[in-house]
Write a protein that holds these residues in place. Sequence first.
Motif, mmCIF file in Angstrom:
data_model
loop_
_atom_site.group_PDB
_atom_site.id
_atom_site.type_symbol
_atom_site.label_atom_id
_atom_site.label_comp_id
_atom_site.label_asym_id
_atom_site.label_seq_id
_atom_site.Cartn_x
_atom_site.Cartn_y
_atom_site.Cartn_z
ATOM 1 N N VAL A 282 0.823 -1.213 0.000
ATOM 2 C CA VAL A 282 0.000 0.000 0.000
ATOM 3 C C VAL A 282 0.855 1.260 0.000
ATOM 4 O O VAL A 282 0.430 2.303 -0.520
ATOM 5 C CB VAL A 282 -0.997 0.000 1.179
ATOM 6 N N ASP A 283 2.056 1.194 0.554
ATOM 7 C CA ASP A 283 2.944 2.359 0.523
ATOM 8 C C ASP A 283 3.386 2.656 -0.910
ATOM 9 O O ASP A 283 3.507 3.825 -1.310
ATOM 10 C CB ASP A 283 4.166 2.127 1.410
ATOM 11 N N LEU A 284 3.620 1.603 -1.674
ATOM 12 C CA LEU A 284 3.999 1.780 -3.075
ATOM 13 C C LEU A 284 2.834 2.352 -3.880
ATOM 14 O O LEU A 284 3.027 3.189 -4.771
ATOM 15 C CB LEU A 284 4.456 0.448 -3.667
ATOM 16 N N VAL A 285 1.628 1.897 -3.566
ATOM 17 C CA VAL A 285 0.438 2.439 -4.227
ATOM 18 C C VAL A 285 0.318 3.936 -3.938
ATOM 19 O O VAL A 285 0.063 4.751 -4.837
ATOM 20 C CB VAL A 285 -0.826 1.691 -3.758
ATOM 21 N N ALA A 286 0.508 4.302 -2.683
ATOM 22 C CA ALA A 286 0.428 5.714 -2.295
ATOM 23 C C ALA A 286 1.511 6.532 -3.012
ATOM 24 O O ALA A 286 1.258 7.650 -3.480
ATOM 25 C CB ALA A 286 0.573 5.848 -0.789
ATOM 26 N N GLN A 287 2.720 5.967 -3.098
ATOM 27 C CA GLN A 287 3.823 6.654 -3.779
ATOM 28 C C GLN A 287 3.494 6.903 -5.243
ATOM 29 O O GLN A 287 3.732 7.996 -5.774
ATOM 30 C CB GLN A 287 5.098 5.823 -3.665
ATOM 31 N N ALA A 288 2.952 5.879 -5.911
ATOM 32 C CA ALA A 288 2.621 6.019 -7.327
ATOM 33 C C ALA A 288 1.587 7.109 -7.547
ATOM 34 O O ALA A 288 1.713 7.934 -8.461
ATOM 35 C CB ALA A 288 2.115 4.686 -7.876
ATOM 36 N N ALA A 289 0.562 7.115 -6.710
ATOM 37 C CA ALA A 289 -0.490 8.125 -6.853
ATOM 38 C C ALA A 289 0.058 9.533 -6.626
ATOM 39 O O ALA A 289 -0.337 10.484 -7.314
ATOM 40 C CB ALA A 289 -1.627 7.837 -5.881
ATOM 41 N N GLU A 290 0.987 9.648 -5.688
ATOM 42 C CA GLU A 290 1.537 10.972 -5.362
ATOM 43 C C GLU A 290 2.502 11.479 -6.434
ATOM 44 O O GLU A 290 2.475 12.668 -6.795
ATOM 45 C CB GLU A 290 2.254 10.914 -4.018
ATOM 46 N N THR A 291 3.344 10.597 -6.952
ATOM 47 C CA THR A 291 4.369 11.032 -7.908
ATOM 48 C C THR A 291 3.850 11.112 -9.337
ATOM 49 O O THR A 291 4.514 11.696 -10.198
ATOM 50 C CB THR A 291 5.577 10.080 -7.871
ATOM 51 N N MET A 292 2.672 10.529 -9.605
ATOM 52 C CA MET A 292 2.098 10.550 -10.951
ATOM 53 C C MET A 292 0.670 11.096 -10.886
ATOM 54 O O MET A 292 -0.298 10.371 -11.153
ATOM 55 C CB MET A 292 2.137 9.140 -11.560
ATOM 56 N N PRO A 293 0.487 12.349 -10.539
ATOM 57 C CA PRO A 293 -0.855 12.894 -10.353
ATOM 58 C C PRO A 293 -1.698 12.929 -11.631
ATOM 59 O O PRO A 293 -2.925 13.031 -11.566
ATOM 60 C CB PRO A 293 -0.590 14.317 -9.831
ATOM 61 N N ASP A 294 -1.053 12.822 -12.789
ATOM 62 C CA ASP A 294 -1.786 12.831 -14.059
ATOM 63 C C ASP A 294 -2.316 11.448 -14.424
ATOM 64 O O ASP A 294 -3.098 11.309 -15.375
ATOM 65 C CB ASP A 294 -0.877 13.324 -15.171
ATOM 66 N N VAL A 295 -1.879 10.413 -13.706
ATOM 67 C CA VAL A 295 -2.305 9.035 -13.968
ATOM 68 C C VAL A 295 -3.314 8.611 -12.909
ATOM 69 O O VAL A 295 -3.141 8.899 -11.721
ATOM 70 C CB VAL A 295 -1.093 8.070 -13.957
ATOM 71 N N HIS A 296 -4.365 7.913 -13.335
ATOM 72 C CA HIS A 296 -5.392 7.459 -12.395
ATOM 73 C C HIS A 296 -5.252 5.953 -12.187
ATOM 74 O O HIS A 296 -5.158 5.184 -13.142
ATOM 75 C CB HIS A 296 -6.788 7.818 -12.915
ATOM 76 N N PHE A 297 -5.231 5.571 -10.916
ATOM 77 C CA PHE A 297 -5.008 4.183 -10.519
ATOM 78 C C PHE A 297 -6.334 3.578 -10.063
ATOM 79 O O PHE A 297 -6.942 4.045 -9.098
ATOM 80 C CB PHE A 297 -3.956 4.123 -9.414
ATOM 81 N N VAL A 298 -6.767 2.533 -10.797
ATOM 82 C CA VAL A 298 -8.039 1.861 -10.524
ATOM 83 C C VAL A 298 -7.734 0.545 -9.814
ATOM 84 O O VAL A 298 -7.002 -0.298 -10.344
ATOM 85 C CB VAL A 298 -8.818 1.597 -11.824
ATOM 86 N N MET A 299 -8.291 0.368 -8.618
ATOM 87 C CA MET A 299 -7.996 -0.799 -7.795
ATOM 88 C C MET A 299 -9.286 -1.594 -7.576
ATOM 89 O O MET A 299 -10.220 -1.110 -6.923
ATOM 90 C CB MET A 299 -7.408 -0.368 -6.453
ATOM 91 N N LEU A 300 -9.349 -2.799 -8.146
ATOM 92 C CA LEU A 300 -10.517 -3.664 -8.011
ATOM 93 C C LEU A 300 -10.206 -4.818 -7.072
ATOM 94 O O LEU A 300 -9.139 -5.425 -7.176
ATOM 95 C CB LEU A 300 -10.925 -4.247 -9.367
ATOM 96 N N GLY A 301 -11.133 -5.145 -6.181
ATOM 97 C CA GLY A 301 -10.949 -6.322 -5.349
ATOM 98 C C GLY A 301 -11.473 -6.130 -3.945
ATOM 99 O O GLY A 301 -11.518 -5.006 -3.433
ATOM 100 N N PRO A 302 -11.855 -7.235 -3.305
ATOM 101 C CA PRO A 302 -12.311 -7.177 -1.919
ATOM 102 C C PRO A 302 -11.148 -6.928 -0.972
ATOM 103 O O PRO A 302 -10.028 -7.387 -1.215
ATOM 104 C CB PRO A 302 -12.924 -8.561 -1.695
ATOM 105 N N VAL A 303 -11.396 -6.205 0.107
ATOM 106 C CA VAL A 303 -10.382 -5.928 1.123
ATOM 107 C C VAL A 303 -10.543 -6.929 2.255
ATOM 108 O O VAL A 303 -11.619 -7.033 2.857
ATOM 109 C CB VAL A 303 -10.511 -4.496 1.666
#
Length: 390
Positions: free
Chosen positions: A225-246
Amino acid sequence: MEAALGRVTVSKQAGRQNLLVCFSHLRWNFVHQRPQHILTLASMQQRVVYFEEPVFEELPQPLMRTSEASPNILIVTPVLPVGTSAAKSDATQRRFVQQTIASMPHSRLIAWYYTPMALRFTEYLEPDICVYDCMDELSAFKNAPPELRQMEKALLHRADLVFTGGLSLFETKRHLHHAIYPFPSSIDVNHFHKARKPGKDPADQAGIPHPRVGYFGVIDERLDVDLVAQAAETMPDVHFVMLGPVVKIDAASLPRAENLHWLGGKAYRDLPDYLRHWDAGWMPFALNEATRFISPTKTPEFLAAGLPVVSTAIVDVVRSYGAAGLVEIADSDDLETKLRSALSRPRQMLRQQVDAYLADTSWERTWNAMAAHIERAHERKKIVPLRRSA
């Protein structure tokens, strides 16, 4: 016992068939993955019973909830009163297994285990063939029962055959059994090829801007999840879609950002509808004990859908798909570079490589090879007693 069991087992197909009883820690209707693919194919040759772990509800006495996944697949879910002791739970499940098997006349019984913990209530069984399909190193997962390793040793002693869900898992366990075979994750190519064709964007995704990078699968301790957060922060022009049960982690602890979209679990049949509208796929797995031996089914599924893929350095992904140049391998230092490279990669060239690589990979081939091992194991068991008596 609910009446549904009697209705199903009076069977639409008269006569005695082989009976495969599977004991699993996974719900049939949770995420469509290895057990569903393999057992659906197995059910074309025999009856299949999928015996799930119990659920606990406020009831006066235990009951056996049954449903049909298909005409030849019966799902059995023990429903136990809240507060049932471990001993009482085992005794009840043992009775339910006995009732289920007794109600289904069969010529051969195959016991198929995904969880060694099921030996607690099936140790009395004497199947014609016992199979342990070891799809993961369960002892490394969060909240694993402390006795799981010991139960696995007992299952390895009883099993006639052991299959593993990946090459790394095979290599670490190959010395533990005389008949162990690797069967890495396979692919339903036709299903995921649908994502290569035009189609309507699902409503909960339609408003998300492009470029889109997507993930689908269970969201648990294996996700970084830290890597997911990093990607979202460093690539604000890209949208990350996450599918799946938690599961097994607190959903409130997941990172939040305007370009990070947690859309929840989706039905297997609907996945191509989501994937066809992504620009790349990613597998941001944490590198920990829980992921050390995984062979993600989603790797070939992403590729069959026609998507470029970026993954963290999961061993079985690196050695197969990374080595073949089909998946970009990234870490926290070069994640943005690899993702942007994937987003700009020519699709048609990638698809030609993918199709050539996946040409001989299918769940049908996997099941046929497993079934051949089962037949050979059964023949060996018939021959050995004759030799001993001689």
